[in-house]
Design a protein around this motif. Sequence first.
Motif, mmCIF file in Angstrom:
data_model
loop_
_atom_site.group_PDB
_atom_site.id
_atom_site.type_symbol
_atom_site.label_atom_id
_atom_site.label_comp_id
_atom_site.label_asym_id
_atom_site.label_seq_id
_atom_site.Cartn_x
_atom_site.Cartn_y
_atom_site.Cartn_z
ATOM 1 N N ARG A 147 0.822 -1.490 -0.096
ATOM 2 C CA ARG A 147 0.051 0.306 0.796
ATOM 3 C C ARG A 147 0.157 1.049 -0.021
ATOM 4 O O ARG A 147 0.723 2.160 -0.609
ATOM 5 C CB ARG A 147 -1.209 -0.128 1.619
ATOM 6 N N SER A 148 2.017 1.463 0.568
ATOM 7 C CA SER A 148 2.418 2.341 0.840
ATOM 8 C C SER A 148 3.272 2.917 -0.029
ATOM 9 O O SER A 148 3.266 3.331 -0.950
ATOM 10 C CB SER A 148 3.984 2.582 2.264
ATOM 11 N N LEU A 149 4.072 1.301 -0.964
ATOM 12 C CA LEU A 149 5.051 1.590 -2.278
ATOM 13 C C LEU A 149 3.846 1.905 -3.769
ATOM 14 O O LEU A 149 4.666 2.452 -4.291
ATOM 15 C CB LEU A 149 5.489 -0.057 -1.962
ATOM 16 N N ASP A 150 2.926 1.411 -3.289
ATOM 17 C CA ASP A 150 2.005 2.283 -4.777
ATOM 18 C C ASP A 150 1.386 3.175 -4.428
ATOM 19 O O ASP A 150 1.560 4.047 -5.602
ATOM 20 C CB ASP A 150 0.500 1.279 -4.617
ATOM 21 N N ARG A 151 1.801 4.555 -3.241
ATOM 22 C CA ARG A 151 1.136 4.733 -3.334
ATOM 23 C C ARG A 151 2.539 5.857 -3.524
ATOM 24 O O ARG A 151 2.099 7.459 -4.285
ATOM 25 C CB ARG A 151 1.028 5.450 -1.444
ATOM 26 N N MET A 152 3.506 5.033 -3.825
ATOM 27 C CA MET A 152 5.003 6.602 -3.796
ATOM 28 C C MET A 152 4.736 6.477 -5.200
ATOM 29 O O MET A 152 5.150 7.884 -6.647
ATOM 30 C CB MET A 152 6.091 5.341 -3.508
ATOM 31 N N LEU A 153 4.725 4.866 -5.916
ATOM 32 C CA LEU A 153 4.792 4.483 -7.924
ATOM 33 C C LEU A 153 4.151 5.590 -8.179
ATOM 34 O O LEU A 153 4.105 6.693 -9.330
ATOM 35 C CB LEU A 153 3.973 3.712 -8.078
ATOM 36 N N ASP A 154 2.717 5.792 -7.483
ATOM 37 C CA ASP A 154 1.621 6.786 -8.279
ATOM 38 C C ASP A 154 1.759 8.189 -8.058
ATOM 39 O O ASP A 154 1.756 9.172 -8.993
ATOM 40 C CB ASP A 154 0.032 5.961 -7.513
ATOM 41 N N MET A 155 2.414 8.292 -6.655
ATOM 42 C CA MET A 155 2.276 9.845 -6.787
ATOM 43 C C MET A 155 3.730 10.533 -6.787
ATOM 44 O O MET A 155 3.564 11.909 -8.078
ATOM 45 C CB MET A 155 2.615 10.677 -4.839
ATOM 46 N N ALA A 156 4.478 10.048 -7.383
ATOM 47 C CA ALA A 156 6.025 9.961 -8.125
ATOM 48 C C ALA A 156 5.207 10.884 -9.712
ATOM 49 O O ALA A 156 6.312 11.282 -9.915
ATOM 50 C CB ALA A 156 6.949 8.746 -7.770
ATOM 51 N N SER A 157 4.508 9.865 -10.194
ATOM 52 C CA SER A 157 4.360 9.741 -11.200
ATOM 53 C C SER A 157 2.789 10.660 -11.782
ATOM 54 O O SER A 157 2.599 11.007 -12.276
ATOM 55 C CB SER A 157 4.062 8.565 -11.995
ATOM 56 N N GLY A 158 2.910 10.951 -10.425
ATOM 57 C CA GLY A 158 1.709 12.727 -11.034
ATOM 58 C C GLY A 158 0.328 12.061 -11.062
ATOM 59 O O GLY A 158 -1.087 12.541 -11.295
ATOM 60 N N THR A 159 0.601 10.498 -10.702
ATOM 61 C CA THR A 159 -1.026 9.908 -11.390
ATOM 62 C C THR A 159 -2.430 10.096 -9.831
ATOM 63 O O THR A 159 -3.792 10.073 -9.944
ATOM 64 C CB THR A 159 -0.946 8.574 -11.580
ATOM 65 N N ILE A 160 -1.711 10.212 -8.764
ATOM 66 C CA ILE A 160 -2.703 10.589 -7.972
ATOM 67 C C ILE A 160 -2.391 12.017 -6.512
ATOM 68 O O ILE A 160 -1.442 11.539 -6.780
ATOM 69 C CB ILE A 160 -3.626 9.602 -6.749
ATOM 70 N N GLY A 161 -3.476 12.374 -6.236
ATOM 71 C CA GLY A 161 -2.603 13.040 -5.419
ATOM 72 C C GLY A 161 -2.890 12.023 -3.808
ATOM 73 O O GLY A 161 -2.461 10.964 -3.740
ATOM 74 N N LEU A 162 -3.126 13.023 -2.904
ATOM 75 C CA LEU A 162 -3.063 12.440 -1.397
ATOM 76 C C LEU A 162 -4.279 12.053 -1.386
ATOM 77 O O LEU A 162 -4.614 11.518 0.044
ATOM 78 C CB LEU A 162 -2.530 13.582 -0.325
ATOM 79 N N GLY A 163 -4.833 11.996 -2.157
ATOM 80 C CA GLY A 163 -6.896 11.573 -2.508
ATOM 81 C C GLY A 163 -6.577 10.852 -1.377
ATOM 82 O O GLY A 163 -7.817 10.244 -0.482
ATOM 83 N N ASP A 164 -6.263 8.769 -1.613
ATOM 84 C CA ASP A 164 -6.564 7.948 -1.392
ATOM 85 C C ASP A 164 -6.342 8.059 0.457
ATOM 86 O O ASP A 164 -6.811 6.292 1.375
ATOM 87 C CB ASP A 164 -6.426 6.896 -1.689
ATOM 88 N N LEU A 165 -5.501 9.185 1.204
ATOM 89 C CA LEU A 165 -4.842 8.956 2.159
ATOM 90 C C LEU A 165 -5.942 9.544 3.117
ATOM 91 O O LEU A 165 -6.501 9.479 4.167
ATOM 92 C CB LEU A 165 -4.077 9.891 2.418
ATOM 93 N N GLY A 166 -7.259 10.150 2.840
ATOM 94 C CA GLY A 166 -8.304 10.787 2.583
ATOM 95 C C GLY A 166 -7.930 12.226 3.761
ATOM 96 O O GLY A 166 -6.549 13.070 2.905
ATOM 97 N N ARG A 167 -8.389 12.621 4.973
ATOM 98 C CA ARG A 167 -7.787 13.574 5.901
ATOM 99 C C ARG A 167 -6.181 13.068 6.015
ATOM 100 O O ARG A 167 -6.458 12.114 6.754
ATOM 101 C CB ARG A 167 -8.641 14.347 6.972
ATOM 102 N N VAL A 168 -5.183 14.024 5.461
ATOM 103 C CA VAL A 168 -3.923 13.558 6.196
ATOM 104 C C VAL A 168 -4.349 13.043 7.301
ATOM 105 O O VAL A 168 -4.409 14.595 7.941
ATOM 106 C CB VAL A 168 -2.889 14.017 5.190
ATOM 107 N N GLY A 169 -3.481 12.385 7.861
ATOM 108 C CA GLY A 169 -3.078 12.540 9.887
ATOM 109 C C GLY A 169 -3.917 11.224 10.374
ATOM 110 O O GLY A 169 -3.967 11.485 11.559
ATOM 111 N N VAL A 170 -5.193 10.711 9.788
ATOM 112 C CA VAL A 170 -5.494 10.538 10.188
ATOM 113 C C VAL A 170 -5.141 8.927 9.657
ATOM 114 O O VAL A 170 -5.010 8.315 8.985
ATOM 115 C CB VAL A 170 -7.005 9.933 9.809
ATOM 116 N N PRO A 171 -4.969 8.380 11.364
ATOM 117 C CA PRO A 171 -4.462 6.572 10.885
ATOM 118 C C PRO A 171 -4.408 5.976 9.864
ATOM 119 O O PRO A 171 -5.557 5.209 10.162
ATOM 120 C CB PRO A 171 -3.929 6.476 11.935
ATOM 121 N N LEU A 172 -3.888 5.298 9.226
ATOM 122 C CA LEU A 172 -4.900 4.681 8.089
ATOM 123 C C LEU A 172 -5.195 3.441 8.811
ATOM 124 O O LEU A 172 -4.230 2.736 9.641
ATOM 125 C CB LEU A 172 -3.566 3.857 6.426
ATOM 126 N N PRO A 173 -6.442 2.007 8.313
ATOM 127 C CA PRO A 173 -6.212 1.444 8.943
ATOM 128 C C PRO A 173 -4.684 0.037 8.706
ATOM 129 O O PRO A 173 -4.478 0.210 7.995
ATOM 130 C CB PRO A 173 -7.034 0.643 8.098
#
Length: 333
Positions: free
Chosen positions: A307-333
């Motif tokens: 999950r955390s690696l996929d976020r990197m690959l997506d964010m590094a290529s600009g395909t997503i922003g922080l959208g799927d983290l929701g309100r950032v700072g809410v601990p992930l399930p």
Amino acid sequence: MSLLTPMPTGTDLRAEIERLRKERNAVILAHYYQKPELQDLADFVGDSLELSRKAADTDAEVIAFCGVKFMAETAKILSPDKIVVLPDMEAGCSLEDSCPPEKFAAFRAQHPDHIALTYINCSTEVKALSDIIVTSSSAETILSQIPRDQPVIFGPDRHLGGYLNRKFDREMLLWPGVCIVHEAFSERELLKLKEQHPDAPVAAHPECPPHIVDHADIVGSTSAILQYAKTFAGDTLIVATEPHIIHQMQKALPHKNFIGAPGADGNCNCNICPYMALNNLEKLYLCLRDLTPRVEIEEGLRIKAKRSLDRMLDMASGTIGLGDLGRVGVPLP
Ligand code: 13P
Ligand code: SF4
């Protein structure tokens, strides 16, 4: 005692590796810090981000990873159906060692409003405890997508984290790990070298401490440093990262002069990564022949780390922003 068949005397290692590469439908990936002979026979040589992308994309059935354990584990996390072998399973990393998962989990628990932005040089367990992984070439792009008011924990490299804090005027909480290789460069010896080569720019990896980075003309990942080496205007470049990368520079520009930044004794060879250096041609041959040592990761752990690696690959290529983290700072399930 090893039950494996030893290598027959007189084995032509390069020819055997070639034969096994085809027979096994294997791809050989190598990091820039590997010995020149390993870089030269790899299908792909790259930095941590490029190698992760290759590992996620390959059609090969076997990935032989000439690098260190966390890199081979990243390949397995991203390509679970492939056999991933590492020539020497002892090839670790001081940054990974500095960050035991239980201590990292406790640190996170003390800071529940922080997200964990974590350097890829860590164990699979720490990746599973993190929100977003970064490499040295993706860290700036990813950090710039995180709102300024979002508290962040950055681990395990305090020098990379400190560099990002200074550059982006952030106050990320830093885990106190260091790379023993980049930590070993000497400012005094670097200044002496600069005096001898007053026109030579300095290229430094952000794993270097501030007293080295402050003298650099360019700070970047291994691929960024290599790119700079291929384009800078002068004749001589001082390289403040693991010196095996100079092999690629010298191949691309044989007439230019690339000098490894020195350690405290003035000898640049003291900055060779002892973990990367464990791999060699013979061990690569044996791991392709025996398909061992093999990286295995428990599936539940792999899914969490992915999950955390996929976020990197997506964010590094600009395909997503922080959208799927929701309100950032809410601990992930
Ligand atoms: P990069 O190749 O991503 O710059 O990483 C350097 C490193 O230290 C790998 O261990
Ligand atoms: Fe780890 Fe440093 Fe070696 Fe890279 S160079 S593998 S960060 S010890």
